[in-house]
Enzyme design. Structure first.
Site, short mmCIF file in Angstrom:
data_model
loop_
_atom_site.label_atom_id
_atom_site.label_comp_id
_atom_site.label_asym_id
_atom_site.label_seq_id
_atom_site.Cartn_x
_atom_site.Cartn_y
_atom_site.Cartn_z
N ASN A 32 73.79 43.04 12.83
CA ASN A 32 74.43 44.04 13.18
C ASN A 32 74.19 44.02 14.51
O ASN A 32 74.80 45.06 15.19
CB ASN A 32 73.77 45.19 12.40
CG ASN A 32 72.27 45.82 12.98
OD1 ASN A 32 71.72 44.98 13.96
ND2 ASN A 32 72.09 46.81 12.78
N VAL A 57 72.47 45.62 7.11
CA VAL A 57 71.92 45.19 5.85
C VAL A 57 71.32 46.31 5.13
O VAL A 57 70.85 46.47 4.09
CB VAL A 57 70.75 44.05 5.56
CG1 VAL A 57 71.51 42.86 5.94
CG2 VAL A 57 69.70 44.36 6.72
N TYR A 145 56.49 49.43 12.16
CA TYR A 145 57.02 48.07 11.79
C TYR A 145 56.02 47.60 10.85
O TYR A 145 56.26 46.77 9.85
CB TYR A 145 57.01 47.16 13.06
CG TYR A 145 56.94 45.54 13.07
CD1 TYR A 145 58.58 45.19 12.75
CD2 TYR A 145 56.13 44.71 13.31
CE1 TYR A 145 58.59 43.94 12.67
CE2 TYR A 145 56.57 43.47 13.14
CZ TYR A 145 57.64 43.02 12.91
OH TYR A 145 58.21 41.56 12.79
#
Ligand code: UDP
Length: 312
Positions: A32, A57, A145
C-alpha cells in the site's frame, strides 16, 4: 512457481521479490506504499513474471490464479514508523495476517511470516534462542509492533495446527543494506546520512546498548532456505556479530571519513539493552546457512547506495 509478497515494495520485500524472480518464479508484489517505495521495485517492473498491485492487506485481498507461496512482509518496521502509525501497525499484524492466512488456505499455498527479534522485547536471555518467550511491555510505545508480531505468530500457528496450512515463521534481527529509507529513523540510515551531511551523529542513551547487524543478502538467503525447509516453528535469522551502538556509530564515521561528532540523546522508552541472535537452529535446519558478508563490506555497499540517493 508463483508467489505473493506482501510489503513487496519495502526494503526486505523488494529484495525478496528480486530473489524469487532470479529463481525463475512469478511474483505478485503487493504493497500500500505506506512505508514502501515504488523506487525499490522500478527495476523489476517490466521483468517477465513480475506484477505490482497496490492493495492494503488489511482489506479483503483477491489474487486471481494459482499461488504456491505467500511471504507476508507487510508492516511498518522501524521504531519511528510504528510510533507514527500505531494502529496501522496493529492492523497489518492482525487483520492483515488473518487475510493472508485465509488466502493461503484457499490456494493451498505455503505461507512464510516475517516476524522479528522484537518478540523477545528487552531480552533477559542473551543471546536470544527461539525457545525464549520474551520480555515485552504490551502498553509501551513499541508494544504495537511487538504484540502485533506476537499475535501474528500465534495466528500462524493456529492456522497451521487447526487448518493444516503449511507455515514458516522467520524472526528477523537487525538488517541493513541498500533500499533502507534514509529517513526511517533507524540507527544505520540515521548515522550514515548524518555522517554524509556533516551533521552530529545522534546516539541514543550512552550507546552501550547492543545490536547485531546482518547484511540484507545474507538475510534473504536464510529466508529463502527457510521457506523451502520443513520447519514450522520459528527460526532466528540474523548475524550474531554483536556490537554497541557507540561502536557502530564510530564505525560509520570512520568508513565515511566524516568529521561529524557523536552526540548523546535520551534513550527511547523500552529500547532493548542487548540483542544478538542465537542462530544454532538456522545453521542446523538450513544446510549450514551462515552470514557471509563482513560488516565493513556490507557497509561500503550501503554507503554507495546512500551516496547516490543523496546525489553525492
Ligand atoms: N539509535 C541511535 N540513534 C539513532 C537511531 C537509533 O542511537 O539516531 C539506537 C536505538 O536507540 C537503538 C539502536 O540504535 O538502541 C538500534 O535502533 P534501530 O532504530 O535501528 O532499531 P531497533 O533495533 O531499536 O529496532
Amino acid at each position: 512457481m508463483r508467489a505473493l509478497v506482501t510489503g513487496g515494495a519495502g526494503f526486505l520485500g523488494s529484495h525478496l521479490c528480486e530473489k524469487l524472480l532470479d529463481k525463475g518464479w512469478e511474483v505478485v508484489c503487493m504493497d500500500n506504499l505506506s512505508t514502501g517505495d515504488l523506487g525499490n521495485i522500478e527495476h523489476l517492473i517490466g521483468r517477465d513474471g513480475f506484477k505490482f498491485v497496490m492493495v492494503d492487506v488489511t482489506d479483503f485481498i483477491h489474487v486471481p490464479g494459482e499461488l504456491h507461496r505467500i511471504f507476508h512482509f507487510a508492516s511498518p518496521a522501524s521504531p519511528i514508523d510504528y510510533l507514527k502509525m500505531p494502529i496501522q501497525t496493529m492492523k497489518v499484524g492482525s487483520l492483515g495476517t488473518h487475510k493472508v492466512l485465509g488466502l493461503a488456505r484457499a490456494k493451498g499455498a505455503r505461507l512464510l511470516m516475517a516476524s522479528t527479534s522484537e518478540v523477545y522485547g528487552d531480552p533477559a536471555v542473551h543471546p536470544q534462542t527461539e525457545d525464549y518467550w520474551g520480555n515485552v511491555n504490551p502498553v509501551g510505545p513499541r508494544g504495537v509492533y511487538d504484540e502485533a508480531k506476537r499475535f501474528s505468530e500465534a495466528l500462524v500457528m493456529a492456522y497451521h495446527r487447526y487448518h493444516g496450512v503449511e507455515t514458516r515463521i522467520v524472526r528477523i534481527f537487525n538488517t541493513y543494506g541498500p533500499r533502507m529509507r534514509l529517513d526511517d529513523g533507524r540507527a544505520l540510515p540515521a548515522f550514515m546520512s548524518q555522517a554524509l551531511k556533516g551533521q552530529d551523529i545522534t546516539v541514543f542513551g550512552d550507546g552501550s546498548q547492543t545490536r547485531s547487524f546482518c547484511y540484507v543478502n545474507d538475510l534473504i538467503e536464510g529466508i529463502w532456505r527457510l521457506s523451502e525447509s520443513d520447519e514450522a516453528m520459528p527460526v532466528n535469522i540474523g548475524n550474531p556479530h554483536e556490537m554497541t551502538i557507540k561502536e557502530f556509530a564510530e564505525t560509520v564515521v570512520k568508513l565515511t571519513g566524516s568529521k561529524s561528532s557523536i552526540t548523546y540523546h535520551p534513550l527511547p522508552e523500552d529500547d532493548p539493552k542487548q540483542r544478538r541472535p542465537d542462530i544454532t537452529r538456522a545453521r542446523e535446519l538450513l544446510d549450514g546457512w551462515e552470514p557471509q558478508v563482513p560488516l565493513e563490506q556490507g557497509l561500503r555497499t550501503t554507503l554507495e547506495y546512500f551516496q547516490s540517493k543523496l546525489g553525492l
